[in-house]
Write an enzyme that holds these catalytic residues in place. Structure first.
Site, PDB file in Angstrom:
ATOM      1  N   ASP A 196     -14.337 -11.672  26.811  1.00 25.70           N
ATOM      2  CA  ASP A 196     -14.644 -12.951  27.465  1.00 25.70           C
ATOM      3  C   ASP A 196     -14.874 -13.977  26.350  1.00 25.70           C
ATOM      4  O   ASP A 196     -15.895 -13.940  25.666  1.00 25.70           O
ATOM      5  CB  ASP A 196     -15.896 -12.744  28.333  1.00 25.70           C
ATOM      6  N   HIS A 249     -22.387 -12.262  30.744  1.00 23.31           N
ATOM      7  CA  HIS A 249     -22.525 -13.261  31.807  1.00 23.31           C
ATOM      8  C   HIS A 249     -22.286 -12.530  33.137  1.00 23.31           C
ATOM      9  O   HIS A 249     -21.525 -11.566  33.187  1.00 23.31           O
ATOM     10  CB  HIS A 249     -21.434 -14.308  31.558  1.00 23.31           C
ATOM     11  N   CYS A 288     -27.106 -17.312  33.955  1.00 24.86           N
ATOM     12  CA  CYS A 288     -26.174 -16.324  34.520  1.00 24.86           C
ATOM     13  C   CYS A 288     -26.200 -15.028  33.724  1.00 24.86           C
ATOM     14  O   CYS A 288     -25.188 -14.321  33.627  1.00 24.86           O
ATOM     15  CB  CYS A 288     -24.733 -16.849  34.596  1.00 24.86           C
ATOM     16  N   GLN A 291     -17.286 -18.600  25.623  1.00 19.53           N
ATOM     17  CA  GLN A 291     -18.287 -19.263  24.791  1.00 19.53           C
ATOM     18  C   GLN A 291     -17.861 -19.327  23.324  1.00 19.53           C
ATOM     19  O   GLN A 291     -18.460 -20.048  22.539  1.00 19.53           O
ATOM     20  CB  GLN A 291     -19.615 -18.514  24.926  1.00 19.53           C
ATOM     21  N   LYS A 320     -15.228 -25.670  28.774  1.00 19.88           N
ATOM     22  CA  LYS A 320     -16.181 -25.440  27.681  1.00 19.88           C
ATOM     23  C   LYS A 320     -15.617 -25.928  26.352  1.00 19.88           C
ATOM     24  O   LYS A 320     -16.300 -25.888  25.342  1.00 19.88           O
ATOM     25  CB  LYS A 320     -16.524 -23.958  27.598  1.00 19.88           C
TER      26      LYS A 320
HETATM   27  C1  LIG Z   1     -19.258 -20.105  31.131  1.00 16.84           C
HETATM   28  C2  LIG Z   1     -19.084 -18.672  30.890  1.00 16.84           C
HETATM   29  C3  LIG Z   1     -18.448 -17.868  31.846  1.00 16.84           C
HETATM   30  C4  LIG Z   1     -17.984 -18.382  33.166  1.00 16.84           C
HETATM   31  O1  LIG Z   1     -17.010 -19.347  33.037  1.00 16.84           O
HETATM   32  P1  LIG Z   1     -16.494 -20.147  34.327  1.00 16.84           P
HETATM   33  O2  LIG Z   1     -15.802 -21.320  33.724  1.00 16.84           O
HETATM   34  O3  LIG Z   1     -17.708 -20.516  35.111  1.00 16.84           O
HETATM   35  O4  LIG Z   1     -15.592 -19.243  35.070  1.00 16.84           O
HETATM   36  C5  LIG Z   1     -18.281 -16.536  31.543  1.00 16.84           C
HETATM   37  N1  LIG Z   1     -18.699 -16.017  30.384  1.00 16.84           N
HETATM   38  C6  LIG Z   1     -19.305 -16.757  29.433  1.00 16.84           C
HETATM   39  C7  LIG Z   1     -19.729 -16.123  28.157  1.00 16.84           C
HETATM   40  C8  LIG Z   1     -19.517 -18.109  29.665  1.00 16.84           C
HETATM   41  O5  LIG Z   1     -20.122 -18.847  28.732  1.00 16.84           O
END
Ligand SMILES: *Cc1c(COP(=O)(O)O)cnc(C)c1O
Length: 408
Positions: free
Chosen positions: A202, A125, A366, A205, A228
């Site tokens: 990260d 992302h 993104c 997701q 999320k």
């Molecule tokens: C949504 C997402 C982000 C960003 O998250 P924010 O809540 O906008 O800070 C980063 N990485 C992944 C894989 C995402 O799905």
């Protein structure tokens, strides 16, 4: 033990928004990878906070402040337990994954030296790319990319070739938001540690679909956004190993993060407060804890099993549409389907689906490098949650057929 069959109709009653109509049609919400919907149980916690004990935390002697502080710190414990962190102060409240990553990137500016290398996966992302590019500009470190295959998976042999004693950091998502790829993070973490590099995963997701155990993973940093996983926007967490959080400098200066302030010198507060300057999203943090409770009450095993069913059903039905192509792995993925229809721009499909009450995401999600890799402007992405149904997938399929007759 969590049960493995879900009563979806009962679960759907927890989500008031699922009753609404869009453009005169029942809402079909398939944009869960962008943000999930909020159950009444979490909405109630938000309302109760403002109705009963809204106050600033950690500094008041009065009852409201103490109640708010207790609830906020309890939420931190819930998050700690959920991700199995060894210590509560290894959980930092942030505004979300983007904030969490920037906090770590900023900290490493004092650690990295010119010529050090940072590895980032091709599946990232933008929020896990841009902060590292900024860090490289500041430090003279070099960003290298772990390439991906046409199937949307990281090419691990290339990863091993990139890895060396120069590697100081490796960044990768647990699950790709654009393609649903589940990355082999344990393998990545172990290999990175073998050359002395730290790893940030990260988890934005992954968190809605599976439980991560940060101790079992032995990961150095793990990030999550509450919105999320059935929580509110503007709040999330950064897990950091204690040794790293002690080493990194504070990200922002201000109230709450100090031990003592004079104009000559300021000393910083202990963890986690060193990284939590200013009044945080108190209500959001408490609601994040409630969202974790809610998801655990459904059960992650049951969620995973049901979402897999939706994914299998959706993949089969969508692939039956003439001219439809799905991007990303064929198996071992989260319930995200990224696709295009030959000869139609994803935006046009998204607009027609919206007229039919169906919410999907279109565009680059993104993740522009992934779209460049496939040489496409973007995709249509349908992402399923445990409150979606097969009947809704049928509505999506009919909507796509309708869009095709209108656009081709
Ligand atoms: C949504 C997402 C982000 C960003 O998250 P924010 O809540 O906008 O800070 C980063 N990485 C992944 C894989 C995402 O799905």
């Amino acid at each position: 033990m969590a049960n493995t069959t879900l009563d979806i109709q009962t679960i759907r009653k927890d989500f008031p928004i699922l009753n609404r109509e869009v453009n005169g049609k029942p809402l079909v919400y398939f944009d869960n990878a962008a943000t999930s919907q909020t159950p009444q149980q979490v909405i109630d916690v938000i309302v109760a906070y403002y109705q009963n004990y809204n106050a600033n935390i950690h500094r008041g002697v009065h009852t409201l402040s103490q109640e708010a502080t207790d609830a906020y710190e309890q939420a931190r414990k819930k998050i700690q337990n959920h991700f199995n962190a060894a210590k509560a102060h290894e959980i930092l409240f942030t505004s979300g994954t983007t904030h969490s990553i920037n906090l770590v990137a900023n900290g490493f500016a004092t650690i990295l030296e010119k010529g050090d290398e940072i590895l980032v996966s091709a599946l990232e992302h933008h929020s896990n790319i841009v902060p590292w590019q900024m860090l490289c500009e500041r430090t003279g470190a070099v960003l290298k990319v772990i390439p991906m295959s046409l199937d949307g998976e990281l090419i691990m042999t290339e990863f091993y070739k990139l890895l060396s004693s120069k590697t100081k950091l490796v960044f990768c998502n647990h699950v790709s938001n654009a393609l649903g790829t589940i990355n082999p993070i344990k393998e990545i973490i172990d290999a990175a540690h073998n050359v002395g590099a730290a790893v940030l995963i990260d988890g934005a997701q992954a968190a809605p679909h599976r439980k991560a155990d940060v101790q079992a993973l032995n990961v150095d940093f793990y990030t999550v956004s509450a919105h999320k996983m059935c929580g509110p926007t503007g709040v999330g967490m950064l897990y950091g190993k204690e040794e790293w959080l002690k080493k990194l400098p504070p990200y922002q200066g201000g109230g709450e993060m100090i031990a003592e302030v004079t104009f000559e010198k300021t000393t910083y507060a202990d963890l986690p407060h060193k990284f939590e300057a200013g009044t945080p999203n108190i209500c959001g943090g408490i609601a994040f804890g409630a969202a974790i409770d809610y998801m655990n009450s459904i059960g992650f095993d049951a969620i995973a099993a049901y979402e897999h069913e939706l994914l299998t059903y959706g993949t089969e039905k969508l692939l039956a549409i003439d001219g439809l192509k799905i991007y990303g792995p064929k198996q071992h993925k989260a319930s995200v389907i990224s696709f295009n229809i030959e000869g139609i721009h994803p935006y046009d499909i998204g607009s027609i689906l919206d007229k039919l009450g169906i919410a999907v995401r279109t565009g680059h999600h993104c993740t522009q490098p992934i779209m460049d890799f496939y040489q496409i402007p973007g995709t249509v992405r349908a992402s399923f949650s445990f409150y979606n149904t097969k009947e809704e997938i049928d509505v999506l399929v009919a909507g796509i057929e309708r869009a095709k007759t209108m656009l081709l």
